[in-house]
Structure formats: C-alpha cells, structure tokens
Scaffold this motif. Structure first.
Motif, PDB file in Angstrom:
ATOM      1  N   ARG A 397      37.051  39.469  41.912  1.00 21.75           N
ATOM      2  CA  ARG A 397      37.857  40.459  40.941  1.00 21.75           C
ATOM      3  C   ARG A 397      39.283  40.200  40.473  1.00 21.75           C
ATOM      4  N   TRP A 398      39.865  39.143  41.255  1.00 23.53           N
ATOM      5  CA  TRP A 398      41.210  38.769  41.004  1.00 23.53           C
ATOM      6  C   TRP A 398      41.326  38.044  39.690  1.00 23.53           C
ATOM      7  N   VAL A 399      40.127  37.205  39.421  1.00 27.84           N
ATOM      8  CA  VAL A 399      40.016  36.566  38.056  1.00 27.84           C
ATOM      9  C   VAL A 399      39.893  37.579  36.956  1.00 27.84           C
ATOM     10  N   ARG A 400      39.227  38.618  37.237  1.00 27.99           N
ATOM     11  CA  ARG A 400      38.988  39.595  36.046  1.00 27.99           C
ATOM     12  C   ARG A 400      40.176  40.327  35.880  1.00 27.99           C
ATOM     13  N   GLU A 401      40.653  40.818  36.998  1.00 28.28           N
ATOM     14  CA  GLU A 401      42.037  41.637  36.886  1.00 28.28           C
ATOM     15  C   GLU A 401      43.220  40.854  36.431  1.00 28.28           C
ATOM     16  N   GLY A 402      43.241  39.403  36.894  1.00 29.71           N
ATOM     17  CA  GLY A 402      44.445  38.868  36.457  1.00 29.71           C
ATOM     18  C   GLY A 402      44.300  38.435  34.951  1.00 29.71           C
ATOM     19  N   CYS A 422      45.815  34.798  46.421  1.00 30.12           N
ATOM     20  CA  CYS A 422      45.020  35.844  45.583  1.00 30.12           C
ATOM     21  C   CYS A 422      44.516  37.151  46.439  1.00 30.12           C
ATOM     22  N   PRO A 423      44.686  38.138  45.420  1.00 33.09           N
ATOM     23  CA  PRO A 423      44.129  39.516  46.275  1.00 33.09           C
ATOM     24  C   PRO A 423      42.401  39.495  46.705  1.00 33.09           C
ATOM     25  N   SER A 424      42.011  40.195  47.607  1.00 30.03           N
ATOM     26  CA  SER A 424      40.770  40.438  47.740  1.00 30.03           C
ATOM     27  C   SER A 424      40.118  41.293  46.653  1.00 30.03           C
ATOM     28  N   ASP A 425      38.852  41.408  46.921  1.00 30.58           N
ATOM     29  CA  ASP A 425      38.248  42.302  45.813  1.00 30.58           C
ATOM     30  C   ASP A 425      38.605  43.799  46.445  1.00 30.58           C
ATOM     31  N   ALA A 426      38.572  44.237  47.719  1.00 28.33           N
ATOM     32  CA  ALA A 426      38.777  45.256  48.237  1.00 28.33           C
ATOM     33  C   ALA A 426      40.290  45.775  47.922  1.00 28.33           C
ATOM     34  N   GLU A 427      41.262  44.977  47.767  1.00 26.67           N
ATOM     35  CA  GLU A 427      42.612  45.429  47.515  1.00 26.67           C
ATOM     36  C   GLU A 427      42.568  45.711  46.125  1.00 26.67           C
ATOM     37  N   LEU A 428      41.750  45.229  45.117  1.00 23.72           N
ATOM     38  CA  LEU A 428      41.756  45.819  43.701  1.00 23.72           C
ATOM     39  C   LEU A 428      41.162  46.679  43.477  1.00 23.72           C
ATOM     40  N   LEU A 429      39.801  46.812  44.195  1.00 22.28           N
ATOM     41  CA  LEU A 429      39.084  47.878  43.831  1.00 22.28           C
ATOM     42  C   LEU A 429      39.188  49.443  44.710  1.00 22.28           C
ATOM     43  N   GLN A 430      39.768  49.147  46.019  1.00 19.85           N
ATOM     44  CA  GLN A 430      40.042  50.214  46.745  1.00 19.85           C
ATOM     45  C   GLN A 430      41.490  50.247  47.205  1.00 19.85           C
ATOM     46  N   PRO A 431      42.453  50.151  46.149  1.00 21.72           N
ATOM     47  CA  PRO A 431      43.826  50.442  46.643  1.00 21.72           C
ATOM     48  C   PRO A 431      44.202  51.537  47.488  1.00 21.72           C
ATOM     49  N   VAL A 432      45.136  51.399  48.384  1.00 19.74           N
ATOM     50  CA  VAL A 432      45.596  52.491  49.219  1.00 19.74           C
ATOM     51  C   VAL A 432      46.730  53.437  48.548  1.00 19.74           C
ATOM     52  N   ALA A 442      50.168  42.190  40.409  1.00 21.55           N
ATOM     53  CA  ALA A 442      50.851  40.949  40.312  1.00 21.55           C
ATOM     54  C   ALA A 442      50.532  39.677  40.955  1.00 21.55           C
ATOM     55  N   ARG A 443      49.909  39.920  42.004  1.00 21.24           N
ATOM     56  CA  ARG A 443      49.264  38.355  42.751  1.00 21.24           C
ATOM     57  C   ARG A 443      48.126  38.004  42.104  1.00 21.24           C
ATOM     58  N   ALA A 444      47.183  38.870  41.321  1.00 20.87           N
ATOM     59  CA  ALA A 444      45.971  38.420  40.554  1.00 20.87           C
ATOM     60  C   ALA A 444      46.552  37.569  39.387  1.00 20.87           C
ATOM     61  N   ARG A 445      47.602  38.381  38.809  1.00 22.98           N
ATOM     62  CA  ARG A 445      48.154  37.585  37.376  1.00 22.98           C
ATOM     63  C   ARG A 445      48.797  36.311  38.026  1.00 22.98           C
ATOM     64  N   ALA A 446      49.206  36.381  38.822  1.00 27.58           N
ATOM     65  CA  ALA A 446      50.106  35.112  39.155  1.00 27.58           C
ATOM     66  C   ALA A 446      49.217  33.893  39.682  1.00 27.58           C
ATOM     67  N   CYS A 447      47.833  34.265  40.253  1.00 28.68           N
ATOM     68  CA  CYS A 447      46.895  33.443  40.517  1.00 28.68           C
ATOM     69  C   CYS A 447      46.309  32.842  39.260  1.00 28.68           C
ATOM     70  N   PHE A 448      45.950  33.607  38.447  1.00 31.39           N
ATOM     71  CA  PHE A 448      45.525  33.440  36.902  1.00 31.39           C
ATOM     72  C   PHE A 448      46.319  32.445  36.265  1.00 31.39           C
ATOM     73  N   ALA A 449      47.702  33.194  36.247  1.00 24.55           N
ATOM     74  CA  ALA A 449      48.524  32.223  35.356  1.00 24.55           C
ATOM     75  C   ALA A 449      48.832  31.027  35.874  1.00 24.55           C
ATOM     76  N   ARG A 450      48.481  30.639  36.962  1.00 32.16           N
ATOM     77  CA  ARG A 450      48.878  29.404  37.674  1.00 32.16           C
ATOM     78  C   ARG A 450      47.837  28.276  37.086  1.00 32.16           C
ATOM     79  N   GLN A 451      46.585  28.800  37.140  1.00 28.40           N
ATOM     80  CA  GLN A 451      45.613  28.184  36.480  1.00 28.40           C
ATOM     81  C   GLN A 451      45.677  27.799  35.035  1.00 28.40           C
ATOM     82  N   ILE A 452      46.078  28.685  34.287  1.00 35.74           N
ATOM     83  CA  ILE A 452      46.337  28.675  32.720  1.00 35.74           C
ATOM     84  C   ILE A 452      47.230  27.509  32.814  1.00 35.74           C
TER      85      ILE A 452
END
Length: 462
Positions: A397-402, A422-432, A442-452
C-alpha cells in the motif's frame, strides 16, 4: 423572445424512481408525459395556464440539458428534488405539456442550462453564488423581482446541537458549536459566509449551511440563504424570505405574473433574458455516447457539476501527460451528501477525504472539501490511484499511496537523504486519526520519492 425551429431530439427519457429501501426502479417515459408529471410535482397549486406553460418549457429545457445526470446509475434523471419531482399528472398539467410540446429554451444551439426556484424572495441569484465555480451566463442574472412579493417570509428556531449534528454530517469536526456569525453577504443580500466558533473548518457558506441542515434536519427549517441570524438560549433563530436557491425562474412570481395577464413567453423573457424558444421535432431515442468523465452529485450540489467535471477532466489529462499513460476512457466520481454515506460506501474514515472503490472515485461532501481547500487536491490524489493501479495495484500500500501523494504535488520536494521507514498497510488503511494518516502519507511519499530519485520509473517502484 422568438420561436425558432431546430433539429430533432430524443422523445423519451429513462427515469429512475427511488425505492423506499434504496436504489431505483427505472422506467422509460415519453418526454411530454415526463413534463406533465413534473408539473404535477413542481408547480404551485392553482397555477394559471400561462404559468404552467412557462414552467413546462422550463422543465423540458432542464430535462434535456441534464439528461446525463444519472449516467453513472444507468438512467437519465431521477424523480426526486435532485433532478425534478414527479407526481401523477392531472388534466391541467397534460394540457400545459401538450400546448408547449417540443418547445425548449436554447443557448448556442443546445438546450440552455437553466434553473427554477420555488420563490426568489424578491431578488434572483446568480449560479456561482450558490455553487462556487459555476458559470454565470447573462440569461441567469441577479436582479430585483417584485413578482413574488418577497415571500414567503419565514422563521425557524434550530438548536445548537442540531446544527452541530448537521455540520458533522457534512464533514466538519468539533464537539460544541459555540458561536455562529454572518460575516459577508453577496450582492443579492443573501448570506455568503458564516464564521463558526468551535468547529473545523471555522467558516461555511450560507448555501452549504442550508444544504447541511436540509440533509440532516429537513428542508423545512432554513428555506433559503436570504436570512438574518439571532442567537437564542438553546440555538439560533433564522428570519428569512424566499424558498430555494433563487436562481432562474421564480415559480411563485410566475404565477402572479400570469394572473396579471402575462403570457408564457413574457414570463420566460423576464426570467431568462436573451434566450430563444426552439420548437423541436421528435425522433426516437438513441443511445447516448459514453462520457469520459461521469459525475454523480447529491441534491443541491448539481450546480457545481460543470466545475467538478472541469477539475476532473483537467487533472485527468495533466496526470496522463505526467505519468505517460493514456487517459482512462471513462472515470466516475461520486460525491456523497454526508460523511456517514461516504464511510458506509468506502469503508474508510471521513478524514481520508476520498477513496477509490471498484474503480470509482468517492468524495466527502463538497462543503467540507471546499472549506478545507482540498477539493482539487483530493480529486487529483484519487485519480492517481485510478490511473496507476493497473500497474501498482498488487504492490504494498505504501507504493500506491506514495505514488498518489508524490504525483498530487505540483512541485516535487527533494528525496530524503536517509532511508525512511515505509508505513505498513494497516497504518494507511486503518489510521487511528488524521494526524496518524498524515504521518503515514509523508512516510509513504518519502519511500516512493527515494526510489524515484535513483532513476527508477514509477512503474518500477516496489
């Protein structure tokens, strides 16, 4: 206003009749049968013939200009206030439909996009004052109208707890509405903006408040946005005039004009200056072409259709260029009337603002997205999902949200110098909370941007 002859139009409509338990029963009606039944549902009681005929032409024009409104649901128009209300036809409505058969208000060679309102309260309104972003054609002006006599005059006492409930259903957050204050009015004198103390966002338009209260508490309370506001011990007193949005033909005004001897053409000339009445020939119904962007809006948001459609089309085309993909042949967006409706349809909490379910975009109520300033951003974010999930749909999920966060940004920030977690699927799909979701994004974006940043294509991030 002259009568001209134009090309033929389809003479049938597919109408969705709302079922008590939800959903629609679809029936095909001849156009003039539809017009007669709408007159039975929308006209004022004991309307003179000229008023009925003016409204018949208006109803027919409205139907033809908006016949794709429920394309996403498989029919043309519904039988509710979202489109036009239908009731059993009677002799006088049949006569009005028959006497005006095929006549339509035209603009630039097509049925004009027009409106009508129960009562303008003494002054008509421009569309953009009701639906931000809507066009203001010269045939829909804001001008003084003494035909309705400024009525009806109304008063409504609404409890603070009820108003808070209505605001929360519209996407506002807070546990106590401490104060409401009118801060601006538009040129017609209607309420433009209201400050809200104790909730977030802390401002709402008069129209959005009327819609929020109507959807939750009933439309009998705040009948229009032409009101004054008075603080009461347990809530607020609204003292107002008119009924409805105020745009276009004033139904009560047309009745009084007809009673004074004015013709249907006179009435239409008064409320839609510059439009012509076209006499259409009839032809069998044909299948409408598939629209690339299909927008499904709740009642009272329909005036924002062209704006939402424009934003969708612009963002879709811009993302297609950015991503190097072909624009999808069809994109459907469904705007929900309440946060509860959104959460039930998507299984996501309100603070995500938007979601994609079975390839369709779902959005929170427009009032919430507009007041928070995130409408365009939310549409773009969800469009990224629609346009990349064919490639990224099976990845974490972090790839898709990133990807969604990364490509939603207009300017790209540099990638982080250190390796992010990178955040887990649960952190993105079930945030508190909304804060937890923002951090995960923000963490998903950072992980995605690092690979780009290493030279990878978005298609290769994993």
């Amino acid at each position: 206003m002259t009568v001209v002859t134009t090309p033929a139009i389809d003479d049938q409509l597919r109408v969705g009749f709302a079922r008590p338990g939800g959903g629609y029963t679809v029936a095909t009606l001849p156009l003039e049968t539809y017009v007669s039944r709408v007159l039975a549902g929308e006209a004022a009681r004991d309307s003179p013939p000229a008023a009925l005929e003016a409204l018949a032409i208006t109803v027919r024009s409205y139907a033809l200009a908006n016949r794709s409104r429920h394309r996403a649901d498989g029919f043309d128009l519904c039988d509710q206030t979202h489109c036009q209300v239908l009731r059993a036809a009677i002799a006088v409505t049949d006569r009005a439909a028959e006497r005006t058969a095929g006549r339509v208000l035209m603009h630039d060679g097509a049925p004009a996009s027009i409106y009508y309102t129960a009562s303008c309260g003494g002054r008509t309104e421009i569309p953009s004052a009701v639906w931000p972003g809507a066009a203001d054609p010269p045939y829909l002006p804001s001008k003084k109208d003494d035909a309705c006599g400024g009525g009806p005059v109304w008063t409504a006492d609404v409890g603070a707890s009820d108003l808070l409930r209505a605001l929360r259903n519209a996407g506002f957050r807070g546990n106590r509405l401490r104060q409401m204050r009118i801060v601006t009015r538009d040129k017609s004198g209607r309420v433009s903006q209201i400050d809200l103390e104790g909730v977030t966002p802390d401002r709402i338009s008069g129209q959005d408040l009327r819609v929020a209260a109507g959807r939750t508490l009933g439309w009998q309370h705040i009948k229009s946005t032409a009101f004054d506001l008075q603080r009461m011990p347990d809530g607020y007193r609204f003292n107002g005039r008119g009924s409805g949005h105020g745009v276009g033909l004033c139904v009560i005004g047309s009745v009084r004009l007809a009673a004074d001897g004015q013709s249907a053409a006179d009435i239409l000339r008064r409320y839609f200056p510059g439009l012509e009445i076209a006499q259409f020939a009839r032809r069998p119904t044909t299948t409408a072409p598939t629209a690339p962007v299909v927008v499904s809006l709740p009642d009272e948001d329909e005036g924002a259709r062209s704006f939402v459609d424009d934003v969708m089309s612009h963002e879709r085309d811009d993302l297609a260029r950015t991503l190097g993909v072909t624009p999808p042949p069809r994109v459907t967006v469904r705007v929900h009337p309440t946060t509860t409706s959104f959460e039930q349809a998507t299984g996501r909490p309100w603070f995500v603002s938007g979601a994609v379910v079975n390839g369709e975009l779902h959005l929170l109520p427009l009032a919430s997205l507009r007041e928070r300033g995130v409408l365009e951003r939310t549409i773009r974010h969800e469009l990224v999902h629609v346009m990349t999930d064919t490639v990224l749909g099976t990845r974490p999920r972090w790839v898709r949200e990133g990807a969604a966060v990364y490509f939603t940004e207009r300017t790209q920030e540099p990638a982080p110098s250190t390796r992010p977690t990178c955040p887990s699927d649960a952190e993105l799909l079930q945030p508190v909370s909304i804060g937890a979701l923002s951090t995960a994004y923000a963490r998903a974006r950072a992980c995605f941007a690092r690979q780009i940043a290493t030279g990878k294509s978005w298609r290769d991030v994993k």
